[in-house]
Write a protein that holds these residues in place. Structure first.
Motif, PDB file in Angstrom:
ATOM      1  N   GLN A  28       0.831  -1.212   0.000  1.00 29.12           N
ATOM      2  CA  GLN A  28       0.000   0.000   0.000  1.00 29.12           C
ATOM      3  C   GLN A  28       0.864   1.260   0.000  1.00 29.12           C
ATOM      4  O   GLN A  28       0.558   2.244  -0.693  1.00 29.12           O
ATOM      5  CB  GLN A  28      -0.930  -0.007   1.217  1.00 29.12           C
ATOM      6  N   LEU A  29       1.952   1.247   0.748  1.00 32.01           N
ATOM      7  CA  LEU A  29       2.843   2.408   0.770  1.00 32.01           C
ATOM      8  C   LEU A  29       3.525   2.609  -0.580  1.00 32.01           C
ATOM      9  O   LEU A  29       3.736   3.744  -1.023  1.00 32.01           O
ATOM     10  CB  LEU A  29       3.888   2.240   1.879  1.00 32.01           C
ATOM     11  N   PHE A  30       3.878   1.506  -1.230  1.00 29.47           N
ATOM     12  CA  PHE A  30       4.487   1.622  -2.556  1.00 29.47           C
ATOM     13  C   PHE A  30       3.519   2.261  -3.549  1.00 29.47           C
ATOM     14  O   PHE A  30       3.906   3.140  -4.337  1.00 29.47           O
ATOM     15  CB  PHE A  30       4.915   0.235  -3.045  1.00 29.47           C
ATOM     16  N   LEU A  31       2.263   1.836  -3.518  1.00 30.05           N
ATOM     17  CA  LEU A  31       1.272   2.424  -4.425  1.00 30.05           C
ATOM     18  C   LEU A  31       1.060   3.901  -4.121  1.00 30.05           C
ATOM     19  O   LEU A  31       0.855   4.716  -5.034  1.00 30.05           O
ATOM     20  CB  LEU A  31      -0.054   1.661  -4.311  1.00 30.05           C
ATOM     21  N   ALA A  32       1.122   4.254  -2.832  1.00 29.64           N
ATOM     22  CA  ALA A  32       0.969   5.664  -2.477  1.00 29.64           C
ATOM     23  C   ALA A  32       2.135   6.499  -2.992  1.00 29.64           C
ATOM     24  O   ALA A  32       1.963   7.663  -3.373  1.00 29.64           O
ATOM     25  CB  ALA A  32       0.849   5.803  -0.955  1.00 29.64           C
ATOM     26  N   ARG A  33       3.331   5.912  -3.012  1.00 26.93           N
ATOM     27  CA  ARG A  33       4.493   6.628  -3.547  1.00 26.93           C
ATOM     28  C   ARG A  33       4.482   6.667  -5.069  1.00 26.93           C
ATOM     29  O   ARG A  33       4.969   7.625  -5.674  1.00 26.93           O
ATOM     30  CB  ARG A  33       5.777   5.960  -3.066  1.00 26.93           C
ATOM     31  N   LEU A  34       3.926   5.629  -5.690  1.00 27.28           N
ATOM     32  CA  LEU A  34       3.947   5.546  -7.147  1.00 27.28           C
ATOM     33  C   LEU A  34       2.952   6.505  -7.787  1.00 27.28           C
ATOM     34  O   LEU A  34       3.290   7.242  -8.716  1.00 27.28           O
ATOM     35  CB  LEU A  34       3.647   4.114  -7.588  1.00 27.28           C
ATOM     36  N   PHE A  35       1.720   6.503  -7.294  1.00 28.97           N
ATOM     37  CA  PHE A  35       0.671   7.297  -7.932  1.00 28.97           C
ATOM     38  C   PHE A  35       0.582   8.673  -7.269  1.00 28.97           C
ATOM     39  O   PHE A  35       0.865   8.817  -6.079  1.00 28.97           O
ATOM     40  CB  PHE A  35      -0.678   6.590  -7.825  1.00 28.97           C
ATOM     41  N   PRO A  36       0.175   9.675  -8.019  1.00 30.55           N
ATOM     42  CA  PRO A  36       0.003  11.012  -7.422  1.00 30.55           C
ATOM     43  C   PRO A  36      -1.146  11.017  -6.426  1.00 30.55           C
ATOM     44  O   PRO A  36      -2.002  10.129  -6.420  1.00 30.55           O
ATOM     45  CB  PRO A  36      -0.301  11.901  -8.640  1.00 30.55           C
ATOM     46  N   LEU A  37      -1.160  12.046  -5.585  1.00 32.31           N
ATOM     47  CA  LEU A  37      -2.165  12.123  -4.524  1.00 32.31           C
ATOM     48  C   LEU A  37      -3.570  12.222  -5.086  1.00 32.31           C
ATOM     49  O   LEU A  37      -4.533  11.777  -4.472  1.00 32.31           O
ATOM     50  CB  LEU A  37      -1.880  13.334  -3.624  1.00 32.31           C
ATOM     51  N   SER A  38      -3.712  12.796  -6.262  1.00 31.88           N
ATOM     52  CA  SER A  38      -5.034  12.997  -6.850  1.00 31.88           C
ATOM     53  C   SER A  38      -5.490  11.829  -7.712  1.00 31.88           C
ATOM     54  O   SER A  38      -6.483  11.954  -8.424  1.00 31.88           O
ATOM     55  CB  SER A  38      -5.029  14.269  -7.705  1.00 31.88           C
ATOM     56  N   GLU A  39      -4.785  10.695  -7.676  1.00 30.50           N
ATOM     57  CA  GLU A  39      -5.180   9.536  -8.476  1.00 30.50           C
ATOM     58  C   GLU A  39      -6.564   9.051  -8.023  1.00 30.50           C
ATOM     59  O   GLU A  39      -6.777   8.704  -6.857  1.00 30.50           O
ATOM     60  CB  GLU A  39      -4.152   8.414  -8.315  1.00 30.50           C
ATOM     61  N   LYS A  40      -7.532   9.019  -8.941  1.00 32.34           N
ATOM     62  CA  LYS A  40      -8.922   8.740  -8.591  1.00 32.34           C
ATOM     63  C   LYS A  40      -9.114   7.327  -8.055  1.00 32.34           C
ATOM     64  O   LYS A  40     -10.009   7.090  -7.239  1.00 32.34           O
ATOM     65  CB  LYS A  40      -9.818   8.931  -9.824  1.00 32.34           C
ATOM     66  N   SER A  41      -8.293   6.376  -8.492  1.00 35.90           N
ATOM     67  CA  SER A  41      -8.522   4.983  -8.121  1.00 35.90           C
ATOM     68  C   SER A  41      -8.261   4.725  -6.639  1.00 35.90           C
ATOM     69  O   SER A  41      -8.698   3.700  -6.117  1.00 35.90           O
ATOM     70  CB  SER A  41      -7.629   4.067  -8.964  1.00 35.90           C
ATOM     71  N   GLY A  42      -7.569   5.625  -5.949  1.00 33.18           N
ATOM     72  CA  GLY A  42      -7.256   5.381  -4.550  1.00 33.18           C
ATOM     73  C   GLY A  42      -7.890   6.348  -3.586  1.00 33.18           C
ATOM     74  O   GLY A  42      -7.465   6.431  -2.431  1.00 33.18           O
ATOM     75  N   LEU A  43      -8.907   7.098  -4.020  1.00 31.83           N
ATOM     76  CA  LEU A  43      -9.472   8.154  -3.177  1.00 31.83           C
ATOM     77  C   LEU A  43     -10.793   7.781  -2.527  1.00 31.83           C
ATOM     78  O   LEU A  43     -11.264   8.496  -1.664  1.00 31.83           O
ATOM     79  CB  LEU A  43      -9.673   9.434  -4.013  1.00 31.83           C
ATOM     80  N   ASN A  44     -11.430   6.685  -2.964  1.00 35.39           N
ATOM     81  CA  ASN A  44     -12.744   6.308  -2.426  1.00 35.39           C
ATOM     82  C   ASN A  44     -13.690   7.502  -2.474  1.00 35.39           C
ATOM     83  O   ASN A  44     -14.220   7.965  -1.449  1.00 35.39           O
ATOM     84  CB  ASN A  44     -12.610   5.782  -0.987  1.00 35.39           C
ATOM     85  N   LEU A  45     -13.911   8.038  -3.671  1.00 33.03           N
ATOM     86  CA  LEU A  45     -14.689   9.266  -3.839  1.00 33.03           C
ATOM     87  C   LEU A  45     -16.124   9.111  -3.355  1.00 33.03           C
ATOM     88  O   LEU A  45     -16.727  10.081  -2.901  1.00 33.03           O
ATOM     89  CB  LEU A  45     -14.685   9.672  -5.318  1.00 33.03           C
ATOM     90  N   GLN A  46     -16.688   7.918  -3.437  1.00 34.30           N
ATOM     91  CA  GLN A  46     -18.077   7.729  -3.042  1.00 34.30           C
ATOM     92  C   GLN A  46     -18.234   7.354  -1.579  1.00 34.30           C
ATOM     93  O   GLN A  46     -19.344   7.066  -1.130  1.00 34.30           O
ATOM     94  CB  GLN A  46     -18.710   6.643  -3.913  1.00 34.30           C
ATOM     95  N   SER A  47     -17.138   7.375  -0.810  1.00 34.86           N
ATOM     96  CA  SER A  47     -17.173   7.088   0.635  1.00 34.86           C
ATOM     97  C   SER A  47     -17.822   5.732   0.917  1.00 34.86           C
ATOM     98  O   SER A  47     -18.713   5.611   1.757  1.00 34.86           O
ATOM     99  CB  SER A  47     -17.915   8.199   1.376  1.00 34.86           C
ATOM    100  N   GLN A  48     -17.379   4.709   0.211  1.00 37.70           N
ATOM    101  CA  GLN A  48     -17.907   3.370   0.437  1.00 37.70           C
ATOM    102  C   GLN A  48     -17.169   2.709   1.598  1.00 37.70           C
ATOM    103  O   GLN A  48     -16.048   3.073   1.934  1.00 37.70           O
ATOM    104  CB  GLN A  48     -17.758   2.525  -0.830  1.00 37.70           C
ATOM    105  N   PHE A  49     -17.815   1.703   2.227  1.00 43.47           N
ATOM    106  CA  PHE A  49     -17.258   1.013   3.381  1.00 43.47           C
ATOM    107  C   PHE A  49     -16.935  -0.435   3.012  1.00 43.47           C
ATOM    108  O   PHE A  49     -17.562  -1.014   2.120  1.00 43.47           O
ATOM    109  CB  PHE A  49     -18.246   1.037   4.556  1.00 43.47           C
ATOM    110  N   ASN A  50     -15.969  -0.990   3.725  1.00 46.00           N
ATOM    111  CA  ASN A  50     -15.591  -2.387   3.524  1.00 46.00           C
ATOM    112  C   ASN A  50     -16.561  -3.267   4.305  1.00 46.00           C
ATOM    113  O   ASN A  50     -16.323  -3.641   5.456  1.00 46.00           O
ATOM    114  CB  ASN A  50     -14.153  -2.611   3.987  1.00 46.00           C
TER     115      ASN A  50
END
Length: 654
Positions: free
Chosen positions: A158-180
């Motif tokens: 998870q930390l590697f993906l956070a370093r790889l993609f920019p902060l505004s990458e849509k795939s990692g933002l959970n824009l719809q506030s969904q729960f696990n």
């Protein structure tokens, strides 16, 4: 002479031999040499070399070579990309092949190589070609790993993906506030199978024999006025379902259950004091391995025998109390995709404020260093508010454009002022280089005032222009259709231009269909006749359908002219919720009139299958795209144009 043709089999064998030589000397020169001397075009040779590299890797995997041999081959492919002899996706394909074939204990070393070269993956040569491969590779690894046994490895990914993609990458933002919702806590829900009664019976039979650690340590005195029985056990672990899915708290019945269970649980924490003495220090040391590394437990153990130990464990208590604070922040926070029905009443807000104070007090009383831990938690949750606000605003970019560097320029000569060559005073004359242009330019001292002069007004009034058409529309004059001026294409063109400048009816939506321009102008002439002075023959030109159409038009005009605030009023979340409920599965019809991009429509369909949620996401996407233009007036216009006049009335009434 025809160009040389590439023989795939021979070229692959040549590249395989070059790969062996390159690995021996740890240099990519043999690859470059073989690439330059083979026939065929560049695309063919690159594809052949890619296949040779993957085939060579397959042989190494079958031979069960060491991880260093795999990494050496991947390093060689990276050099090949830099030299331009193989495709940019080849290193990522090799990494995926290696991680798919190796056991998890060997994948750790390969992934360390991936982490170390994150700067390489983010470079221009590799990022666009390999970001999706890396994301797929990491997701495949996460599916293979256990979240409870391989916690550290999962965190590294998870930390590697956070370093790889920019902060505004849509795939990692959970824009719809969904729960696990898959994170279900399993515990004993059958009181008949409870061990609490059996344990007390065994203790009574055995006398003084008590399992070590179950009823407390002699170094750690703890008093609790509430008995630790199955009833408390069931209520305590039931709360995990509310932490997993906070939306339940907006339901009245579920909220009463959550309120009751929370009061009892927090009362136990309040009365079950922890002692910050040797016992706490000994427990803290037990959580460390002989090497000094901290041990992390990713999942709660729900055994009934551990209940009294868990209540006296500071680490466990902090987990539960922190869950309360996170839940309260979501319930009180402003979330873009939260439904309009998710609203708390005053009593609920008051209870949460009081409970929040109690939770922070319990955190401060929990050793070790309760004050510092509580302050850090409060700081982190305050920063989380900034994150939520950023997501609600559409995730604007954090990157600020650097100002262009100003280079020193050589000094230029000073330009003369306009008065130096135009003259001074009211009698100044501007020379345009031509006698006629000079005469025309100097007809007036102030050209702007000359343009605003009344004699420059060439546009006729509606009364003058349409006077003849209104007379011909009167049935009493008995003018045949073919002789009416509205049938003249030249007249129709000028009439449209005049209507667009002077008539409000031109821009009003209508449900009436017109076959040609002449029919439309006849309809407009009838509307204008009713508004022009009474001396014109307008009273007889009436039909039932036209009256209805005119009333609808007058209503629309009155709504647009009598309510100027509507034009500047922004659409609220409540209004979008109401429109989304009414639209339902017809949201695609409105999407065409809101000019939402096809890419956004595909994302909406992929993110949710619920029709109302898709309609809400459509309106949110439109709001993000138009910004300050997301007004009630613009949405009403789009709804009327799309044929949703009844839904538009909801917005005009509010």
């Amino acid at each position: 002479m025809s160009p040389s043709i590439l023989n795939f089999v021979e070229a692959k064998d040549t590249f395989t031999a070059a790969i062996t030589s390159a690995l021996d000397i740890k240099n990519s020169k043999p690859l470059v040499h073989a690439f330059s001397h083979l026939p065929g075009n560049e695309a063919e040779k690159k594809s052949t070399l890619d296949q040779a590299l993957r085939g060579f890797l397959e042989l190494e995997i079958v031979k069960q070579a060491d991880s260093d041999d795999f990494l050496a081959l991947i390093y060689l492919s990276i050099d090949g990309v830099t030299e331009g002899v193989c495709s940019a996706t080849t290193p990522f394909l090799l990494l995926g092949d290696v991680l798919d074939c190796l056991p998890l204990d060997q994948c750790d070393k390969i992934f360390s190589f991936v982490e170390k070269n994150v700067s390489t993956w983010k470079s221009n040569s590799f990022y666009s070609a390999g970001k999706n491969y890396l994301l797929r590779m990491c997701n495949d690894l996460l599916r293979r790993l256990s979240k409870s046994q391989n916690t550290v490895f999962c965190g590294r990914i998870q930390l590697f993906l956070a370093r790889l993609f920019p902060l505004s990458e849509k795939s990692g933002l959970n824009l719809q506030s969904q729960f696990n919702l898959d994170n279900i806590t399993v515990f004993n829900k059958n009181e008949q199978e409870s061990t609490f009664g059996q344990r007390h019976l065994e203790e009574k039979e055995d006398g003084m024999d008590v399992e070590e650690g179950e009823m407390g340590d002699e170094d750690e005195p703890a008093t609790c006025s509430i008995p630790i029985d199955y009833n408390l056990y069931r209520k305590f672990w039931t709360l995990q379902d509310y932490f997993r899915n906070p939306v339940q708290c907006y339901d009245k019945f579920s909220w009463m259950t959550f309120l009751k269970f929370s009061d009892e649980t927090l009362a136990v924490f309040k009365s079950y004091k922890l002692d910050d003495t040797q016992a706490s220090k000994r427990k803290l040391n037990e959580l460390r391995t002989p090497g000094g590394e901290h041990v992390y437990f990713a999942k709660f153990l729900t055994s009934e025998k551990l209940m009294d130990l868990q209540l006296s464990d500071s680490n466990f208590r902090r987990h539960i109390l922190l869950q309360y604070l996170i839940l309260f922040q979501y319930l009180k926070g402003q979330v873009k995709f939260k439904s309009s029905s998710c609203v708390l009443n005053d009593d609920q807000c008051t209870w949460m404020e009081e409970t929040t104070k109690l939770v922070y007090q319990l955190l401060r009383e929990t050793p070790p260093d309760g004050e510092g831990f509580a302050a850090m938690v409060e700081h982190i949750l305050n920063k989380e508010e900034n994150w939520n606000s950023w997501k609600n605003e559409g995730c604007p970019s954090f990157v600020k454009e650097r100002p262009a560097e100003t280079k020193p320029t050589r000094p230029t000569r000073k330009r003369p002022a306009p008065k130096d060559f135009l003259g001074k005073g009211p009698d100044r004359k501007v020379f345009m280089g031509n006698d006629e242009l000079t005469r025309l330019w100097n007809l007036s001292h102030d050209n702007m005032d000359a343009c605003k002069s009344d004699n420059r007004e060439f546009m006729p009034s509606l009364e003058d222009f349409f006077e003849e058409a209104i007379e011909q529309a009167d049935p009493a004059n008995m003018v045949e259709d073919e002789y009416k001026v509205v049938r003249n294409s030249n007249y129709g063109w000028r009439a449209l231009r005049l209507l667009s400048r002077r008539s409000p009816h031109f821009f009003q939506p209508t449900n009436q269909q017109f076959k040609n321009l002449a029919d439309y102008l006849e309809n407009m002439v009838i509307k204008l006749a009713k508004e022009l002075p009474k001396d014109l023959p307008s009273e007889e030109i009436k039909t039932g359908e036209e009256d209805d159409e005119d009333e609808n038009g007058d209503t629309l005009l009155k709504q647009s002219s009598d309510s100027p605030d509507m034009q500047n009023k922004m659409v609220t979340n409540e209004q979008m919720d109401e429109v989304a409920v009414k639209l339902g599965g017809q949201w695609k019809t409105l999407a065409e009139h809101l000019e939402v991009k096809a890419v956004d429509l595909r994302e909406i369909e992929a993110d949710s299958e619920d029709a109302e949620m898709q309609a809400k996401m459509l309106l949110v996407a439109w709001q993000d795209r138009v910004g300050s233009q997301a007004t009630v007036d613009n949405l009403v216009t789009a709804l009327n144009t799309a044929g949703f006049a009844k839904i538009a009335e909801i917005l005009t009434e509010t």
